[in-house]
Scaffold this active site. Structure first.
Site, PDB file in Angstrom:
ATOM      1  N   ASP A 290     -44.063  20.588 -27.473  1.00  0.00           N
ATOM      2  CA  ASP A 290     -44.426  19.581 -26.777  1.00  0.00           C
ATOM      3  C   ASP A 290     -45.691  19.369 -25.999  1.00  0.00           C
ATOM      4  O   ASP A 290     -46.124  18.260 -25.465  1.00  0.00           O
ATOM      5  CB  ASP A 290     -43.505  19.480 -25.545  1.00  0.00           C
ATOM      6  CG  ASP A 290     -42.123  19.112 -25.955  1.00  0.00           C
ATOM      7  OD1 ASP A 290     -41.859  18.296 -26.993  1.00  0.00           O
ATOM      8  OD2 ASP A 290     -41.221  19.359 -24.826  1.00  0.00           O
TER       9      ASP A 290
ATOM     10  N   ASP B 206     -33.224  17.547 -31.809  1.00  0.00           N
ATOM     11  CA  ASP B 206     -33.743  18.394 -30.843  1.00  0.00           C
ATOM     12  C   ASP B 206     -32.613  19.351 -30.296  1.00  0.00           C
ATOM     13  O   ASP B 206     -31.360  19.245 -30.626  1.00  0.00           O
ATOM     14  CB  ASP B 206     -34.209  17.232 -29.705  1.00  0.00           C
ATOM     15  CG  ASP B 206     -35.091  17.979 -28.899  1.00  0.00           C
ATOM     16  OD1 ASP B 206     -35.267  18.942 -28.924  1.00  0.00           O
ATOM     17  OD2 ASP B 206     -35.709  16.949 -28.093  1.00  0.00           O
TER      18      ASP B 206
END
Ligand code: GLA
Length: 724
Positions: free
Chosen positions: A542, A472
């Site tokens: 997301d 990430d």
């Protein structure tokens, strides 16, 4: 067959589908002649004549000026009024650079990427043109590679200071493409967090238009890509040129229409916060840019990109390999977990047919929220007694693979790492650092920081025996400065950061070739061809709402193949939109990418848990088709109420069709959707209904789609060719 032909002063790169031609004019200026469908032969004189320019023999910079010449790598300062691809500050502070060809050679294959991600291919042929500016001694090598099997040309530039004094590059783009007219629509992708990669299409207008990022990553807001489509071009028909940068940092992508109605497209590292000092003897290599041409509309452009990335960019170990059905713990537990809770979720996942359990953020240091501990990559023994190995063993004992999340490029000010090395982050001495999500970015230009990351990730992978890592990266650059760089090299930091990141990823993926790496940056904030050279899939957004995902995935597939898009079924009400959608539709949409779950199966009803078992089985059975088949987008969620696409296996024997309707519309007949990509001469049986239709029928008449009522209704059909 890829071939590079030379006829006099004309170089012609060609394969079965495309031609790219350029000419070295008398005096050494390099003119662009052509990029498009394969041509039998190319003549510089004729092409220049068509463009209203004097023939090659008659061209002289002095008399005519460069403003009307289509060029390959124009520089600033010699009378070309258009934006250039190169700006160089000479030792005397002036900016004019006059590049003239001094040599050319054809190389088999592709020369090495020199620390940057790039396409590869033993079947490629590469043209290397060498140009020199006599005044400064700057040498520019232009590389053009063409592949046997792709409607694509890959380009990059190496700039070397062969002079006696330091030079500074203040713009060094990867690609310039001069086109003789402006009758194009300009297509780019734009977005935001949870709304990545919306398709934007508008006619070119005089002046400059484009998109760019200076966030430090290819970003949530845009994508290192541009396309020029003839005004009538749609998904299936019309000429389209696409260009994508194999790069994950700041970029600029522009198209300019000049006074004569010609178009210049430029693509490369954004020069707003870029400067690169070249000492005598030093070189700079631009990122690679890939150009594709499609005569079959935007869909054809996408399939050309997909084939290029799958066969010539993604790690070959993973490019076409099956991906495990995974369950990620983020939306199931967020930071609120311990080993027992994770194992309980994993048990339920196993019952649902999941193959890989992924522990997301919150397992290390003292991380119970996002305010602390990035950089302290030691397991939190309060949450995970026995550490990573013990938890991973428990997960594996269930018959699941184990994977986990890290954000290796970051440091929390509240961390042991920050206390030990306060100058390891990107910052400007004496200025207050701006934190996003309570974190700072490690200075990956520093070799010791690169080593730290490689060690931390390697240790984590070894201790856990993980089969998967979610990598990430959750913030933008600000206060851009490095404690390790001298004053005159501070503006090199954003690009040096990328070189550091690529070096780290290269080392780790080489050391752990069987670990499946998935990229992520607050969702799809670094979804680009640069990352895909190392990580075969990237968390697409997301936003897991299935209607939002229809748009996000539609836009993403303009450039990137379905297998590259991490795509999960999540719980309802959806955590980003609060919308409730049917489980079948969430499933149908998640199947559009690398498939998985983002929920706690224990919170589902018995019927839903049973449905998950059917889903995971279906996902496995259709995996090869979904991940490596040819994608045809059929209905755009950007222009209508429906999204539809079909993926067709390479041999056209199988297909998977998906239709999603956003809003229920009362009193409408069943939608007829015309499929694409099937074999018109064969018949196809629809698994779900048992009906048999001709391929020609399905493509010419259409497939009648009896959607159920309700918002976010969907239809998912598996088609198989049958003998009549
Ligand atoms: C980012 C990612 C999410 C999740 C969180 C964890 O937002 O995009 O998927 O991993 O970080 O903090």
């Amino acid at each position: 067959m890829a071939e590079i032909l030379r006829q006099g002063n004309v170089w012609h790169l060609r394969n079965g589908s495309v031609s790219y031609a350029l000419a070295v004019l008398p005096g050494g200026v390099v003119a662009h002649l052509y990029f498009g469908p394969r041509l039998a032969r190319v003549s510089a004189d004729n092409l220049l004549k068509h463009a209203g320019l004097p023939g090659a023999e008659g061209f002289a910079v002095q008399e005519f000026g460069l403003s009307r010449l289509p060029q390959e790598y124009p520089s600033f300062g010699l009378g070309d009024l258009r934006a250039g691809a190169l700006t160089v500050e000479a030792p005397d502070g002036t900016l004019a650079v006059d590049l003239r060809a001094t040599g050319a050679e054809v190389l088999p294959g592709k020369p090495g990427p020199e620390g940057l991600p790039a396409t590869f291919g033993e079947d490629a042929q590469t043209l290397r043109l060498e140009l020199k500016d006599a005044h400064t001694g700057l040498v520019a090598e232009l590389f053009y590679s063409i592949f046997d099997d792709c409607a694509a040309v890959a380009r990059s530039v190496r700039l070397t200071n062969a002079g006696a004094e330091a030079l500074t590059l203040t713009r060094a783009f990867s690609l310039c493409l001069d086109l003789p007219d402006a009758d194009w629509d300009f297509i780019t992708l734009s977005g935001a967090w949870a709304r990545e990669r919306a398709v934007v299409r508008r006619p070119l207008v005089p002046g400059e238009q484009g998109t760019s990022t200076r966030s430090g990553a290819s970003s949530l807001q845009t994508s290192p890509f541009l396309a020029l489509a003839r005004p009538g071009a749609d998904e299936d028909r019309g000429d389209v040129i696409g260009a994508a940068l194999v790069y994950s940092g700041n970029f600029a992508a522009t198209a300019s229409v000049d006074q004569f109605g010609t178009t210049r497209a430029l693509l490369g590292i954004n020069d707003q916060d870029f400067a690169w000092r070249l000492e005598p003897g030093e070189s700079f290599r631009t990122p690679e840019a890939a150009l594709v041409f499609s005569g079959n509309g935007i869909g054809g452009m996408s399939r050309a990109f997909h084939a290029l990335w799958l066969d010539h960019l993604l790690p070959p170990r993973w490019a076409r390999a099956p991906r495990p059905v995974l369950l990620n713990s983020w939306e199931a537990a967020y930071f609120d977990f311990d080993a027992d809770r994770l194992v309980a979720i994993a048990e339920a996942a196993k019952r649902a047919g999941v193959e890989l359990f992924v522990m997301d953020d919150g397992w290390f240091g003292r991380r119970d929220d996002d305010t602390t501990s990035l950089g302290d990559w030691e397991p939190n023994l309060g949450k995970l007694p026995g550490g990573l190995g013990a938890l991973a063993d428990r997960v594996r004992a269930l018959g699941l693979q184990f994977g986990l999340w890290m954000e290796p490029e970051m440091v929390s000010p509240k961390s042991e790492l920050f206390r030990a090395h306060p100058d390891w982050c990107i910052h400007i001495r004496g200025r207050e650092s701006i934190e996003f999500r309570h974190q700072l970015i490690l200075d990956l230009s520093r070799p010791e920081v690169q080593d730290f990351i490689v060690d931390a990730v390697s240790r984590t992978l070894r201790e856990s025996g993980a089969a998967y890592l979610k990598w990430d990266m959750n913030r933008n650059f600000s206060n851009i400065g490095s404690a390790a760089l001298p004053r005159e090299r501070q503006r090199e930091l954003p690009h040096r950061y990328m070189l550091g990141l690529y070096a780290v990823l290269a080392r780790l993926t080489k050391a752990f070739p069987d670990v499946l790496f998935e990229g992520c940056a607050s969702g799809g904030g670094r979804f680009d061809a640069g990352m895909l050279a190392y990580v075969p899939q990237i968390w697409c957004s997301d936003d897991t709402d299935c209607l939002e995902r229809c748009r996000i995935q539609y836009g993403t597939t303009l450039v990137f193949p379905p297998s590259a898009m991490g795509s999960h079924v999540s719980a309802v009400p959806n955590h980003q939109t609060d919308r409730v959608t049917p489980l079948e539709s969430r499933f149908a949409v998640a199947l559009g990418g690398s498939f998985g779950y983002e929920l706690d199966p224990r919170r589902l009803s018995d019927a839903e848990q049973a449905a998950l078992r059917v889903q995971t089985d279906f996902a496995r059975r259709t995996q090869a088709l979904r991940l490596t088949g040819r994608l045809y987008r059929l209905c755009s969620p950007f222009t209508g109420n429906d999204a539809a696409w079909v993926t067709v296996s390479e041999d056209r024997s199988r297909a998977l069709f998906t239709l999603v309707r956003a809003r229920a519309v009362p009193n409408t007949p069943p939608r007829l959707v015309r499929l694409r990509g099937l074999d018109p001469a064969r018949s196809y049986r629809i698994d779900e209904t048992g009906e048999v239709f001709g391929g020609d029928e399905l493509m010419q008449v259409g497939l009648c789609c009896p959607l159920p009522m309700g918002d976010a209704a969907s239809l998912l059909y598996a088609l198989e060719a049958v003998d009549d």
